[in-house]
Design an enzyme around this catalytic site. Structure first.
Site, short mmCIF file in Angstrom:
data_model
loop_
_atom_site.label_atom_id
_atom_site.label_comp_id
_atom_site.label_asym_id
_atom_site.label_seq_id
_atom_site.Cartn_x
_atom_site.Cartn_y
_atom_site.Cartn_z
N GLY A 48 0.70 -1.23 -0.09
CA GLY A 48 0.00 0.20 0.04
C GLY A 48 0.91 1.33 -0.08
N GLN A 53 3.06 9.99 0.82
CA GLN A 53 4.34 9.26 0.83
C GLN A 53 5.28 9.80 -0.27
OE1 GLN A 53 2.45 5.35 1.99
NE2 GLN A 53 4.47 5.35 3.24
N CYS A 97 5.59 -0.07 7.22
CA CYS A 97 5.53 1.30 6.45
C CYS A 97 6.54 1.51 5.38
CB CYS A 97 4.94 2.38 7.36
SG CYS A 97 4.64 3.76 6.46
N LEU A 98 6.50 2.11 4.39
CA LEU A 98 7.52 2.24 3.31
C LEU A 98 8.19 3.46 4.01
CD1 LEU A 98 5.92 0.98 0.19
CD2 LEU A 98 7.48 -0.13 1.30
N HIS A 139 -4.56 1.49 7.35
CA HIS A 139 -3.38 2.23 7.56
C HIS A 139 -3.34 3.32 6.34
CE1 HIS A 139 1.14 1.39 7.75
NE2 HIS A 139 1.22 2.34 6.73
N GLU A 140 -3.56 3.02 5.07
CA GLU A 140 -3.37 4.05 4.20
C GLU A 140 -4.20 5.57 4.23
OE1 GLU A 140 -0.76 3.67 2.62
OE2 GLU A 140 -0.31 1.57 2.75
N HIS A 143 -2.77 7.68 6.50
CA HIS A 143 -1.94 8.58 5.95
C HIS A 143 -2.37 9.89 5.58
CE1 HIS A 143 2.34 6.53 5.92
NE2 HIS A 143 1.52 5.14 5.60
NI NI Z 1 2.41 3.49 5.45
#
Ligand code: NI
Length: 177
Positions: A48, A53, A97-98, A139-140, A143
């Site tokens: 995701g 991000q 998380c990226l 989660h997304e 963000h």
């Molecule tokens: Ni994340």
């Protein structure tokens, strides 16, 4: 137009704390952005990614939680996603998380959620998600509201991860210069 990789912002970064603006018009640059986000997510690799991000403060997320190697993958682009209902039942998943690479924590969230969004053609979609998809979509969407999974942790754990990330970013910058 060919999609390209976009650099992923790393925590701590003020852009990751911002509330993203709703999309008002789906134009070519937005389609390009969502295609780039999918490419960036698959390349990472991740399941995701939110627009914030990659430094764009607008309400777009991309996901693909098809885990099976044999499966072809199921990319989903969500524009202005909204959780319209959540289950009372909760589930714990180990999240990463990226933007916070190599850090993971068990986070409790509703087991299933009903989500409404616009697809790339501007059509309204609504679907219930459970399992990993449910965790990922929550989660997304977090963000887009400037919230990271570490915000669910206690202060000490969160500070520890933030300090390690600051150190990691300094080391990366040193390598680049
Ligand atoms: Ni994340």
């Amino acid at each position: 137009m060919k999609s390209m990789l976009r650099p992923i912002l790393l925590h701590p970064n003020p852009k990751l704390k911002k509330i993203c603006e709703p999309v008002l018009e789906i134009d070519d640059s937005l389609i390009k952005l969502s295609d780039d986000m999918l490419e960036t997510m698959y390349h990472a690799p991740g399941i995701g990614l939110a627009a914030s991000q990659v430094g764009i403060l607008t309400r777009i997320i991309v996901m693909d939680c098809e885990k099976e190697e044999a499966a072809k993958g199921k990319p989903i682009v969500m524009i202005n996603p909204e959780i319209v209902a959540s289950s009372d039942e909760e589930n714990i998943y180990e999240e990463g998380c990226l933007s916070i690479p190599e850090h993971f924590a068990e986070i409790k969230r509703p087991t299933s959620v009903q989500v409404r969004w616009l697809d790339q053609n501007g059509n309204e979609q609504e679907q219930e998600f459970d399992g990993l998809w449910s965790t990922c979509v929550q989660h997304e969407i977090d963000h887009l509201n400037g919230k990271l999974f570490i915000d669910y942790l206690g202060t000490i754990k969160k500070q520890l991860i933030t300090r390690k990330m600051q150190k990691f970013k300094r080391e990366m910058e040193r390598k680049e210069t």
